[in-house]
Structure formats: C-alpha cells, structure tokens
Design a protein around this motif. Sequence first.
Motif, PDB file in Angstrom:
ATOM      1  N   THR A 146      20.382   9.794  -9.951  1.00 11.72           N
ATOM      2  CA  THR A 146      21.269   8.678  -9.578  1.00 11.72           C
ATOM      3  C   THR A 146      22.737   9.100  -9.539  1.00 11.72           C
ATOM      4  OG1 THR A 146      19.711   7.060 -10.465  1.00 11.72           O
ATOM      5  CG2 THR A 146      21.990   6.351 -10.188  1.00 11.72           C
ATOM      6  N   PRO A 147      23.281   9.717 -10.617  1.00 13.17           N
ATOM      7  CA  PRO A 147      24.681  10.173 -10.485  1.00 13.17           C
ATOM      8  C   PRO A 147      24.845  11.274  -9.434  1.00 13.17           C
ATOM      9  CG  PRO A 147      23.734  10.927 -12.549  1.00 13.17           C
ATOM     10  CD  PRO A 147      22.769   9.938 -11.982  1.00 13.17           C
ATOM     11  N   LEU A 148      23.814  12.102  -9.276  1.00  7.20           N
ATOM     12  CA  LEU A 148      23.928  13.137  -8.259  1.00  7.20           C
ATOM     13  C   LEU A 148      24.004  12.533  -6.868  1.00  7.20           C
ATOM     14  CD1 LEU A 148      23.928  16.150  -7.543  1.00  7.20           C
ATOM     15  CD2 LEU A 148      21.426  16.058  -7.507  1.00  7.20           C
ATOM     16  N   THR A 149      23.255  11.462  -6.653  1.00  3.22           N
ATOM     17  CA  THR A 149      23.327  10.785  -5.343  1.00  3.22           C
ATOM     18  C   THR A 149      24.730  10.257  -5.090  1.00  3.22           C
ATOM     19  OG1 THR A 149      20.996  10.170  -5.534  1.00  3.22           O
ATOM     20  CG2 THR A 149      22.339   8.953  -3.948  1.00  3.22           C
ATOM     21  N   THR A 150      25.354   9.673  -6.102  1.00  2.89           N
ATOM     22  CA  THR A 150      26.720   9.157  -5.950  1.00  2.89           C
ATOM     23  C   THR A 150      27.700  10.297  -5.684  1.00  2.89           C
ATOM     24  OG1 THR A 150      26.173   7.363  -7.474  1.00  2.89           O
ATOM     25  CG2 THR A 150      28.511   7.785  -7.058  1.00  2.89           C
ATOM     26  N   VAL A 151      27.548  11.394  -6.462  1.00  4.06           N
ATOM     27  CA  VAL A 151      28.438  12.538  -6.252  1.00  4.06           C
ATOM     28  C   VAL A 151      28.209  13.144  -4.877  1.00  4.06           C
ATOM     29  CG1 VAL A 151      29.026  14.839  -7.085  1.00  4.06           C
ATOM     30  CG2 VAL A 151      28.600  13.002  -8.719  1.00  4.06           C
ATOM     31  N   ARG A 152      26.952  13.174  -4.443  1.00  3.52           N
ATOM     32  CA  ARG A 152      26.647  13.722  -3.122  1.00  3.52           C
ATOM     33  C   ARG A 152      27.314  12.885  -2.026  1.00  3.52           C
ATOM     34  NH1 ARG A 152      25.873  17.883  -0.304  1.00  3.52           N
ATOM     35  NH2 ARG A 152      24.225  18.633  -1.672  1.00  3.52           N
ATOM     36  N   MET A 153      27.270  11.581  -2.123  1.00  2.01           N
ATOM     37  CA  MET A 153      27.906  10.726  -1.109  1.00  2.01           C
ATOM     38  C   MET A 153      29.410  10.973  -1.056  1.00  2.01           C
ATOM     39  SD  MET A 153      25.812   7.191  -1.834  1.00  2.01           S
ATOM     40  CE  MET A 153      26.869   6.269  -0.712  1.00  2.01           C
ATOM     41  N   ALA A 154      30.029  11.079  -2.234  1.00  2.00           N
ATOM     42  CA  ALA A 154      31.469  11.349  -2.248  1.00  2.00           C
ATOM     43  C   ALA A 154      31.770  12.738  -1.711  1.00  2.00           C
ATOM     44  CB  ALA A 154      31.999  11.194  -3.670  1.00  2.00           C
ATOM     45  N   ALA A 155      30.948  13.715  -2.073  1.00  2.00           N
ATOM     46  CA  ALA A 155      31.174  15.079  -1.593  1.00  2.00           C
ATOM     47  C   ALA A 155      30.985  15.164  -0.089  1.00  2.00           C
ATOM     48  CB  ALA A 155      30.225  16.039  -2.308  1.00  2.00           C
TER      49      ALA A 155
END
Length: 571
Positions: free
Chosen positions: A321-330
């Motif tokens: 879940t946090p990786l998905t958020t970080v991926r979207m921002a990245a």
Amino acid sequence: MSQEQPVPPEQETPAESRGTELELTATAADWPANQQPLWRTHPKHWPDIWRRSIQARIVTGTLLMSTVVLLLVGWVMMSQVTDGVLESRRASAQAEAVAQLASLSNTINAADPTTINQQLSELVLGSNRPGLYDVLLVPTDSSASNAIRYTGLVDSDSIPTELASSVMSDDSKLWDTYTVINYRDGPSVPGLVVGSQLRVTNERYAVYFLFPLTAQQETLDVVQNALITAGLLLVVLLGAVAWLVTRQVVTPVRMARRIAERLAAGKLEERMQVRGTDDLARLAVSFNKMASNLQRQIRRLEELSRLQRRFVSDVSHELRTPLTTVRMAADLLHETRDQFDPISRRSVELLQNELNRFEELLADLLEISRFDAGAAALDLEDVDLRDIVNRVLENHETLLQRKGCEVQLDMREPCRAQVDSRRIERILRNLIGNAIEHSEGLPIRISTAYDEDAAAVAVRDHGVGFRAEEAEMVFSRFWRADPARARTTGGTGLGLSIALEDARLHGGRLDAWGSPGDGAYFRLTLPRRSDVTLSGSPLPARPPDASRVVTEKSLVDVGAPYQKLTGGEER
C-alpha cells in the motif's frame, strides 16, 4: 493495483504433513517393520538376514565355535578313553600270556620226550580259554614238523608278518601288536596278538595268543555315541542360550531403530519403553531424553520458521500500500523530470530505478512466502519451450546490446511440454539474465532437447563462473557470486531460489555446473506430462565444451535438493 491477501497460517500445516508422509514412506522402504523368522524366509533372502541381523550372526558364530570346540574336546576325550581301555586290556593280555607260556612250558618239560610232538595238539588245546583268547602254535624253519596247531577256527593269516618276524628274531622277549583276527566260519574282529618262542625238546615253535577286543570295541562305541549325543544336545542348548541372550540385547536396539525411524519421519512423540534399571534401561532413558530435546528444539525452530514466514508475508503485503502511493508520486515526478534542474532530474531517475528494484524484491518475497506456505499452484498448458526462450530474449534485447553479448541458439526441433508458462518464463528469465550479466561479453549458448518423457533447456555462458565450494550456495536465498558486482539488472538474490522452487513444483530438476574462468552451465529438465516421473534428461549434466575436469563438488543436482552428481555425462 490489486493487493494479494497474506496466506493464513492454517494453510501451512498440510504442506508439512505431506512432506512428513513422503519421508515416512521412504524410510519404511529401507527396513521391514517386522523381520520374519529365518524358517519363514525364502533361502534367497538369507544373505540379507545375515547382513542385517546381529542376532543371526551371533547365534551362527556361537554354534560354529561351539561345534569346533566340542569336536576338539570329544576327540581328546575319545583318544584318552581308547588309550586307557586298550592299555588296560594289553597289560592283562600280556600277564595272561606269560602265565600260559609258563604253564605250557612246565607241561612240555614234564611230558615224555618221545611222544611230545604227538601230544602238542592236546597241550595247545588244553591251554586255550574259549571266549577269552585263542592259541596258535607255528613251527619255525628249523622244526621237524610243519603242522600248525591252533584252537577254535582262528586263521593263521591273522598273525601280522612284522610280528612273526620279531618273534622269530628274538626268543627272549614277549611281542604284541593290534590286528584283525580272521575266523574261518565267522566275521573278522579287532584283536590283540601276543607272541613269543616256545622250546620243545630241541625244536623251537612260535606260540601266539589272540585276544579278541570285541568287548572293548563295544565299550568304545557306547562312549562315542554318548559323546556325540551329548555334544549335539550341548550345541543346541548353546544355540538356544545365545539366541535368548542376544534377543534380550537386540530387541531394545531394534526398538530404538524403529523409534529413530519414526522420529526421522516426523513422529516426534514416539518414545522407548523403559523397563528395569540395567544398562539397556539407561540407554532407553537417554534415548528418550534425546528425543524430547530434539522434539522441543524442532518445535521451537518450526515455530520460529512459521513466525518468520508469517512476518515476511505480512510485511510484504503491508508494504504494497505505501509502495503504491510512493510509486504514483514517483511516476508523476518521473514524467515531469524534464522541468527540473540536472541534479533533481538525476535524483528522480535514481528514485525510479530503486523503486523498480524494490517492487521486484517485494514480488519475489511474496512468491517465496507462497512456496513456504505450500500455496503455490500450477496452471498447466501445452507450450513450446522455444517460444518462451524467444520471449525472454526479446525482453533482454537491450541488455544484450549493452553487454555486446552474442546468443547462439540450438533449438532445431519443437520442444513441447505441459508446463506453467509464467513460471517457466520466470525461470528462463533468471537463467538467461544471469548468463548475460556474467558473460563478460562472451557468447552464450541456449539449447533445447526432448525425449519421450522429458524436455530440457540449457543455458551456457563462458564468463567468470563460480568456484566448486560456491556450487552448493548458488540456489541459496539472497546469495550472490560477487557481492561487490555492479547490479546492472537489479537482481534481488532470490531469482535462482525461486527458479529452483518453480522447477520442483513441476516435478522437474535444475542442475548447476560452474568452473572459475570457464563459465557456468544451468540445465532445466521438466516432465512433458504431469503424470511422468523424471528418470533422466535429454541434455548432458555438464557442458560438452568444458575444458577442465569436473570434480564431484563442481556439479550440483538440485532437483532432489542439493544432491551431488558425478562429473560424467548423465542421460
């Protein structure tokens, strides 16, 4: 992006139970649960009983040694008894012969000299004692008469030539010897002959007393039969005693062996029965203490392993879940990186690359957790392995160009098998990617082959290779041949470990060979159908162009996990 749910711990137990059943089946095939008695076993299996049964060897050895000892003792005793009986009879026969010679000489001296020759037969007959001995009077060469006088029906041939010569040569001694007494109207019997010379007027005669030894022979036969009977009974008794004694010792050992097999099969609650306080009872107590300690340690390790697998699974899922958020921002930053200054643009590119590596690591950890939990499943379909190889090469085209590596293909014929194409593609992606990365710009070779039951793919590179002591660690998790190597392809260290599990899931095997400076060689062998059990591979276990002698440690068969192979060709 869809999220995968963690595997509940309840699903881990069936996998462990299946493994225990398989180990128990293999263990039970090694030794029979209850050995049959020797008399119920086919003779062709007796060598196996001799090799496996301590009790059979001890009892047989006891019987053989007892038989040899009893034969020696019986021979010595029989010899002493025979010598005693014969020596006693010889002494009495000599005394009887001396007395009869003296009596016969006195009778002859008192007789009329003119008629003594006519009276010799009566004198000889008078000196005889029927049943105890017979008398034989034989004239010498200087005698005027050639008539042989005898009592009973004894034959003159009963006198041995050596005894007759001794009697003729010396008239001052009493001679005797053992011989066989022949009778004209009956069977021959063993006997003792005592001989001496007798002077009648001016002539000399040889007189012989023939003592039959029938009574002594019967006595010796009785003694011999008694010794044989006693010896046989003693051998049987010693065999029974040896069997009972060894049974008392071997039975706890066999019980310990069966309990150890059950412990090895996963039945950790098994224990030995303790009876008494002797050495075997103390052995059982020590064995039970060892089993309890092993059970406690194994349970503790199983619990730690279960917690570790649960932790890895939970952490992997929680990070998505946090990786998905970080991926979207990245991704948003990466799309607008041209608007940033050079330093910020480079930082965004590094962030994107590391996120890609992190996602790969997370996906690998999730896959490992599925294997550990026994939740991995196959989606079989009939495919041509050459198509999977071509897809993997297309995905690595950029890396091939950057490394300047040439790919040589040996895939002339279709190589079809029922496999999970996604998992096989992942295996080949790891093998081919590692070959390109470690090839040092030298060509790599990919070969396919098949036979009636199996299909195989082999990847050969001529790069740095690995040492023999590293061969057993190639498939270990997070292991890298060179930790300092630049991670061009972003490897996580889990690729080969996952590839190994994928191969095992298919019922296949993954073999590794390597030599420093001569490159590496990986062979994937898969059953062409799900109902086939592999017995070989259509490709050799080591590369045909290997320039160095392959030692036993430089080839590892990981299909049955990490079992070392020989250096020769395997078909």
